[in-house]
Scaffold this motif. Structure first.
Motif, PDB file in Angstrom:
ATOM      1  N   ASN A 137       0.813  -1.220   0.000  1.00  0.00           N
ATOM      2  CA  ASN A 137       0.000   0.000   0.000  1.00  0.00           C
ATOM      3  C   ASN A 137       0.846   1.271   0.000  1.00  0.00           C
ATOM      4  O   ASN A 137       0.340   2.363   0.269  1.00  0.00           O
ATOM      5  CB  ASN A 137      -0.951   0.011   1.194  1.00  0.00           C
ATOM      6  CG  ASN A 137      -0.201   0.055   2.519  1.00  0.00           C
ATOM      7  OD1 ASN A 137       0.977  -0.295   2.574  1.00  0.00           O
ATOM      8  ND2 ASN A 137      -0.877   0.468   3.575  1.00  0.00           N
ATOM      9  N   LEU A 138       2.143   1.122  -0.288  1.00  0.00           N
ATOM     10  CA  LEU A 138       3.016   2.287  -0.341  1.00  0.00           C
ATOM     11  C   LEU A 138       3.184   2.765  -1.783  1.00  0.00           C
ATOM     12  O   LEU A 138       3.298   1.959  -2.711  1.00  0.00           O
ATOM     13  CB  LEU A 138       4.400   1.953   0.243  1.00  0.00           C
ATOM     14  CG  LEU A 138       4.447   1.575   1.731  1.00  0.00           C
ATOM     15  CD1 LEU A 138       5.880   1.253   2.140  1.00  0.00           C
ATOM     16  CD2 LEU A 138       3.887   2.689   2.599  1.00  0.00           C
ATOM     17  N   LYS A 139       3.222   4.073  -1.945  1.00  0.00           N
ATOM     18  CA  LYS A 139       3.399   4.654  -3.281  1.00  0.00           C
ATOM     19  C   LYS A 139       4.821   4.413  -3.786  1.00  0.00           C
ATOM     20  O   LYS A 139       5.052   4.171  -4.966  1.00  0.00           O
ATOM     21  CB  LYS A 139       3.109   6.148  -3.242  1.00  0.00           C
ATOM     22  CG  LYS A 139       3.156   6.831  -4.611  1.00  0.00           C
ATOM     23  CD  LYS A 139       2.941   8.335  -4.472  1.00  0.00           C
ATOM     24  CE  LYS A 139       1.562   8.645  -3.923  1.00  0.00           C
ATOM     25  NZ  LYS A 139       1.303  10.107  -3.867  1.00  0.00           N
ATOM     26  N   TYR A 140       5.768   4.521  -2.863  1.00  0.00           N
ATOM     27  CA  TYR A 140       7.174   4.317  -3.208  1.00  0.00           C
ATOM     28  C   TYR A 140       7.640   3.028  -2.550  1.00  0.00           C
ATOM     29  O   TYR A 140       7.573   2.885  -1.332  1.00  0.00           O
ATOM     30  CB  TYR A 140       8.004   5.511  -2.725  1.00  0.00           C
ATOM     31  CG  TYR A 140       7.530   6.834  -3.285  1.00  0.00           C
ATOM     32  CD1 TYR A 140       7.825   7.198  -4.593  1.00  0.00           C
ATOM     33  CD2 TYR A 140       6.759   7.696  -2.507  1.00  0.00           C
ATOM     34  CE1 TYR A 140       7.383   8.408  -5.109  1.00  0.00           C
ATOM     35  CE2 TYR A 140       6.312   8.902  -3.013  1.00  0.00           C
ATOM     36  CZ  TYR A 140       6.630   9.256  -4.318  1.00  0.00           C
ATOM     37  OH  TYR A 140       6.176  10.444  -4.828  1.00  0.00           O
ATOM     38  N   LYS A 141       8.128   2.086  -3.355  1.00  0.00           N
ATOM     39  CA  LYS A 141       8.320   0.734  -2.858  1.00  0.00           C
ATOM     40  C   LYS A 141       9.772   0.245  -2.852  1.00  0.00           C
ATOM     41  O   LYS A 141      10.047  -0.824  -2.321  1.00  0.00           O
ATOM     42  CB  LYS A 141       7.494  -0.248  -3.708  1.00  0.00           C
ATOM     43  CG  LYS A 141       6.013   0.075  -3.766  1.00  0.00           C
ATOM     44  CD  LYS A 141       5.282  -0.894  -4.694  1.00  0.00           C
ATOM     45  CE  LYS A 141       3.813  -0.527  -4.828  1.00  0.00           C
ATOM     46  NZ  LYS A 141       3.071  -0.724  -3.583  1.00  0.00           N
ATOM     47  N   SER A 142      10.681   1.002  -3.440  1.00  0.00           N
ATOM     48  CA  SER A 142      12.065   0.535  -3.511  1.00  0.00           C
ATOM     49  C   SER A 142      12.691   0.508  -2.125  1.00  0.00           C
ATOM     50  O   SER A 142      12.212   1.155  -1.190  1.00  0.00           O
ATOM     51  CB  SER A 142      12.890   1.440  -4.435  1.00  0.00           C
ATOM     52  OG  SER A 142      13.132   2.694  -3.809  1.00  0.00           O
TER      53      SER A 142
END
Length: 206
Positions: free
Chosen positions: A149-154
């Protein structure tokens, strides 16, 4: 650094020494901490003390590790309960650390340590610069945060998010233990900050 002989001690004796260290740091500013008083309270010899520790700086590490171990265990449980929700975990970390303040001794220890972090106390500075590993157990959390559910996943993005949340947590804890602000008010403000970070501050007009 803390020597292996300390960790190999019987649990009762090790806890007696930890208790003596905590009592000393709760009643004295860090620059006035006395090894002699700790030795007397723990009922050990000076020779035994130096079999366990190199110097006063190791005593700071004893305290940091004691509090960190409790916090890490609570963080692990929060991660498991929430399926890796980073924001729920940081909410619970505040509660875990703030709960230390319910014990007057622990509250005074944290106040003395955190106050001297800002004051650049020599004992604290030496520990932070050369020996600090207090946050090492928390590094495992980054790999366990759920990114669905995170926009930024790296990895780098999650690490940056965790660093931001950690700084917000540290500031809030400082307000409770050093500034002396009401814990409930600080918690409410802390949760509001988490919500702002979680939702973002910019309106998406697309």
């Amino acid at each position: 650094m803390i020597k292996k002989t300390f960790y190999n001690l019987p649990e009762e004796k090790r806890q007696r020494i930890i208790s003596a260290v905590m009592n000393e740091f709760s009643s004295s500013a860090t620059e006035k901490v006395s090894i002699n008083r700790i030795i007397k309270a723990a009922n050990i010899s000076r020779g035994s003390f130096y079999q366990y520790f190199d110097d006063k700086v190791d005593l700071v590490e004893v305290l940091v590790k004691t509090f960190a171990d409790i916090s890490v265990e609570g963080g692990r449980k929060a991660l498991e309960y929430s399926n890796g929700d980073i924001f729920y975990t940081y909410e619970k970390l505040f509660d875990i650390i703030a709960d230390f303040g319910r014990d007057k001794k622990q509250k005074m220890i944290l106040k003395n340590l955190m106050k001297n972090l800002r004051a650049n106390d020599d004992l604290i500075s030496e520990y932070l610069i050369n020996r600090f590993e207090g946050l090492a157990p928390f590094r495992e959390f980054s790999n366990r945060f759920n990114r669905d559910n995170l926009k930024y996943k790296s990895d780098e993005d999650v690490k940056c998010l965790s660093q931001i949340l950690t700084q917000v947590l540290k500031n809030s804890i400082f307000d409770v233990f050093v500034v002396g602000m009401d814990c409930d008010k600080v918690r409410k403000n802390y949760l509001h900050k988490l919500e702002i970070i979680k939702s973002g501050a910019v309106i998406d007009n697309n």
